[in-house]
Design an enzyme around this catalytic site. Structure first.
Site, PDB file in Angstrom:
ATOM      1  N   LYS A   8       0.859  -1.197   0.000  1.00 18.16           N
ATOM      2  CA  LYS A   8       0.000   0.000   0.000  1.00 18.16           C
ATOM      3  C   LYS A   8       0.891   1.242   0.000  1.00 18.16           C
ATOM      4  O   LYS A   8       2.020   1.215   0.464  1.00 18.16           O
ATOM      5  CB  LYS A   8      -0.946   0.042   1.212  1.00 18.16           C
ATOM      6  CG  LYS A   8      -0.280   0.248   2.579  1.00 18.16           C
ATOM      7  CD  LYS A   8      -0.295   1.704   3.032  1.00 18.16           C
ATOM      8  CE  LYS A   8       0.427   1.959   4.328  1.00 18.16           C
ATOM      9  NZ  LYS A   8       1.802   2.178   4.364  1.00 18.16           N
ATOM     10  N   PRO A  91       9.670  -4.374  -0.710  1.00 21.91           N
ATOM     11  CA  PRO A  91      10.832  -4.110   0.139  1.00 21.91           C
ATOM     12  C   PRO A  91      10.442  -4.005   1.615  1.00 21.91           C
ATOM     13  O   PRO A  91       9.336  -3.566   1.940  1.00 21.91           O
ATOM     14  CB  PRO A  91      11.377  -2.778  -0.394  1.00 21.91           C
ATOM     15  CG  PRO A  91      10.306  -2.186  -1.225  1.00 21.91           C
ATOM     16  CD  PRO A  91       9.424  -3.300  -1.691  1.00 21.91           C
ATOM     17  N   VAL A  92      11.352  -4.463   2.474  1.00 22.28           N
ATOM     18  CA  VAL A  92      11.069  -4.583   3.910  1.00 22.28           C
ATOM     19  C   VAL A  92      11.395  -3.267   4.630  1.00 22.28           C
ATOM     20  O   VAL A  92      12.381  -2.609   4.306  1.00 22.28           O
ATOM     21  CB  VAL A  92      11.912  -5.745   4.495  1.00 22.28           C
ATOM     22  CG1 VAL A  92      11.709  -5.867   5.996  1.00 22.28           C
ATOM     23  CG2 VAL A  92      11.561  -7.053   3.796  1.00 22.28           C
ATOM     24  N   LEU A  96       5.721   0.476   2.934  1.00 24.28           N
ATOM     25  CA  LEU A  96       4.728  -0.093   2.021  1.00 24.28           C
ATOM     26  C   LEU A  96       3.847  -1.145   2.713  1.00 24.28           C
ATOM     27  O   LEU A  96       3.055  -1.816   2.047  1.00 24.28           O
ATOM     28  CB  LEU A  96       5.429  -0.709   0.805  1.00 24.28           C
ATOM     29  CG  LEU A  96       6.232   0.298  -0.050  1.00 24.28           C
ATOM     30  CD1 LEU A  96       7.069  -0.439  -1.098  1.00 24.28           C
ATOM     31  CD2 LEU A  96       5.311   1.301  -0.730  1.00 24.28           C
ATOM     32  N   ASP A 133      -1.629  -1.126  10.446  1.00 24.51           N
ATOM     33  CA  ASP A 133      -1.926  -1.183   9.010  1.00 24.51           C
ATOM     34  C   ASP A 133      -2.630  -2.476   8.604  1.00 24.51           C
ATOM     35  O   ASP A 133      -3.050  -2.620   7.458  1.00 24.51           O
ATOM     36  CB  ASP A 133      -0.630  -1.090   8.181  1.00 24.51           C
ATOM     37  CG  ASP A 133      -0.100   0.334   8.103  1.00 24.51           C
ATOM     38  OD1 ASP A 133      -0.892   1.275   8.310  1.00 24.51           O
ATOM     39  OD2 ASP A 133       1.095   0.490   7.826  1.00 24.51           O
TER      40      ASP A 133
HETATM   41  P1  ATP Z   1       4.509   0.171   7.670  1.00 24.92           P
HETATM   42  O1  ATP Z   1       4.286   0.924   6.380  1.00 24.92           O
HETATM   43  O2  ATP Z   1       3.309  -0.572   8.162  1.00 24.92           O
HETATM   44  O3  ATP Z   1       5.225   0.932   8.714  1.00 24.92           O
HETATM   45  P2  ATP Z   1       6.817  -1.040   6.556  1.00 24.92           P
HETATM   46  O4  ATP Z   1       6.525  -1.279   5.106  1.00 24.92           O
HETATM   47  O5  ATP Z   1       7.610   0.180   6.890  1.00 24.92           O
HETATM   48  O6  ATP Z   1       5.452  -1.040   7.323  1.00 24.92           O
HETATM   49  P3  ATP Z   1       7.345  -3.812   6.881  1.00 24.92           P
HETATM   50  O7  ATP Z   1       7.942  -4.221   5.592  1.00 24.92           O
HETATM   51  O8  ATP Z   1       5.953  -4.200   7.147  1.00 24.92           O
HETATM   52  O9  ATP Z   1       7.536  -2.250   7.131  1.00 24.92           O
HETATM   53  O10 ATP Z   1       8.311  -4.382   8.006  1.00 24.92           O
HETATM   54  C1  ATP Z   1       8.614  -3.712   9.205  1.00 24.92           C
HETATM   55  C2  ATP Z   1       9.326  -4.710  10.117  1.00 24.92           C
HETATM   56  O11 ATP Z   1       8.421  -5.758  10.410  1.00 24.92           O
HETATM   57  C3  ATP Z   1      10.531  -5.356   9.462  1.00 24.92           C
HETATM   58  O12 ATP Z   1      11.705  -4.729   9.917  1.00 24.92           O
HETATM   59  C4  ATP Z   1      10.476  -6.809   9.869  1.00 24.92           C
HETATM   60  O13 ATP Z   1      11.456  -7.117  10.831  1.00 24.92           O
HETATM   61  C5  ATP Z   1       9.115  -6.994  10.538  1.00 24.92           C
HETATM   62  N1  ATP Z   1       8.284  -8.035   9.884  1.00 24.92           N
HETATM   63  C6  ATP Z   1       7.488  -8.875  10.546  1.00 24.92           C
HETATM   64  N2  ATP Z   1       6.842  -9.698   9.705  1.00 24.92           N
HETATM   65  C7  ATP Z   1       7.210  -9.368   8.468  1.00 24.92           C
HETATM   66  C8  ATP Z   1       6.877  -9.861   7.181  1.00 24.92           C
HETATM   67  N3  ATP Z   1       6.038 -10.890   7.023  1.00 24.92           N
HETATM   68  N4  ATP Z   1       7.427  -9.249   6.121  1.00 24.92           N
HETATM   69  C9  ATP Z   1       8.256  -8.198   6.300  1.00 24.92           C
HETATM   70  N5  ATP Z   1       8.636  -7.717   7.491  1.00 24.92           N
HETATM   71  C10 ATP Z   1       8.126  -8.276   8.577  1.00 24.92           C
END
Ligand code: ATP
Length: 293
Positions: A8, A91-92, A96, A133
């Protein structure tokens, strides 16, 4: 069972106030895009096993898919086990909601696999326990998020534009970004209606004026590369650009897929270490159809 979990973006995000519980109240417009992870959910004799092809993602109880499985198992009261294999493309820690999406689709998959017959409201309540989220990711499409982001008003508005997502090679802690925000006590204006009416009217010029993310300036101050990504998207032809969530992903908005491909190609030529995607908006109905719901 193989299912897709969508990313998202936040078309707008305002931080309204800090709450006594340490979280912040926000107002945001969220839109699902077609950048996906693939989850394969299969039964096993007992317990929960999660694997992921990205070593940056924890596979123990910190993983949102793992926590979703444990939550729904205790709710359903089954002894059955489950294995979730996650193929990551989103990407983690990039703004997103990739992890949140994985948690949401695991809830949906296990409701089916274990024939639990949970209502959407039951699933929403469980999603809320997993993270701010996650309720949005249960249905997706376009929605307004309030409270911590978990009070979701799903909309039928179609987003008529296309996006280019650019993720520079750095990660941002969401908690850190919120701590840095200087909240404007005066001059608060809601961006939600302005964004949604711009989308209704298909008015791209008006939309870009209202793209605003209050987490952007602290992240930019700490990570100047995010500002460079934003400027590069504009220089390469995007009508407007803003950071998604707590970053560092920045999205550029353009009229259609063709324009998005052109902008994406130009950005790739500027910097090879950035990950660049053409991303189309996806409605809740399309998500439901694609997953056979
Ligand atoms: P948001 O936009 O909700 O803040 P984000 O996109 O910034 O999320 P995510 O990719 O959801 O961040 O990941 C944030 C943290 O969650 C990561 O550093 C990871 O350690 C942890 N995490 C837990 N489960 C997952 C998963 N299934 N995939 C990715 N990260 C995960």
């Amino acid at each position: 069972m193989t299912i897709h979990s969508y990313a998202k973006i936040n078309l707008g995000l305002r931080v309204l106030r800090k709450r006594p519980d340490g979280y912040h109240d926000i107002e945001t417009v969220m839109q699902t895009v077609d950048l996906t992870d693939t989850l394969t959910v299969s039964p096993q004799a007992s317990g929960t096993t999660v694997t992921c092809d990205d070593p940056a993602v924890p596979t123990d109880e910190r993983n949102l898919a793992y926590r979703a499985a444990e939550l729904i198992r205790s709710r359903v009261g089954t002894e059955s086990g489950v294995r979730v294999d996650i193929q990551k493309r989103i990407p983690v820690a990039a703004g997103l909601a990739g992890g949140s999406g994985n948690g949401a689709v695991t809830l949906i998959a296990l409701d089916r696999l274990w024939d639990a017959g949970l209502s959407f409201d039951d699933l929403l309540a469980m999603a809320d326990r997993l993270g701010s989220d996650v309720p949005f990711c249960l249905r997706g499409g376009m929605a307004i998020g309030r409270g911590r982001g978990e009070v979701v008003e799903f909309l039928d508005t179609a987003c008529p534009f296309a996006f280019v997502l650019v993720t520079p090679p750095c990660a941002v802690s969401t908690a850190w970004a919120y701590q840095q925000v200087k909240i404007e006590l005066t001059n608060f204006s809601s961006i939600v209606n302005l964004i949604i009416s711009s989308l209704h009217e298909g008015d791209l010029d008006r939309l870009v004026v209202h793209l605003r993310n209050d987490l952007e300036s602290p992240v930019l101050a700490h990570l100047p590369v995010v500002g460079r990504v934003k400027q590069t998207l504009i220089d390469c032809g995007a009508a407007g650009a803003a950071m998604s969530g707590s970053g560092p992903t920045v999205f550029g908005v353009v009229p259609d897929r063709l324009a998005a491909s052109r902008v994406a190609d130009r950005v790739r030529q500027v910097e090879t270490t950035w990950r660049v995607w053409v991303a189309m908006p996806v409605s809740a109905r399309e998500i439901a159809e694609r997953s056979g719901r």
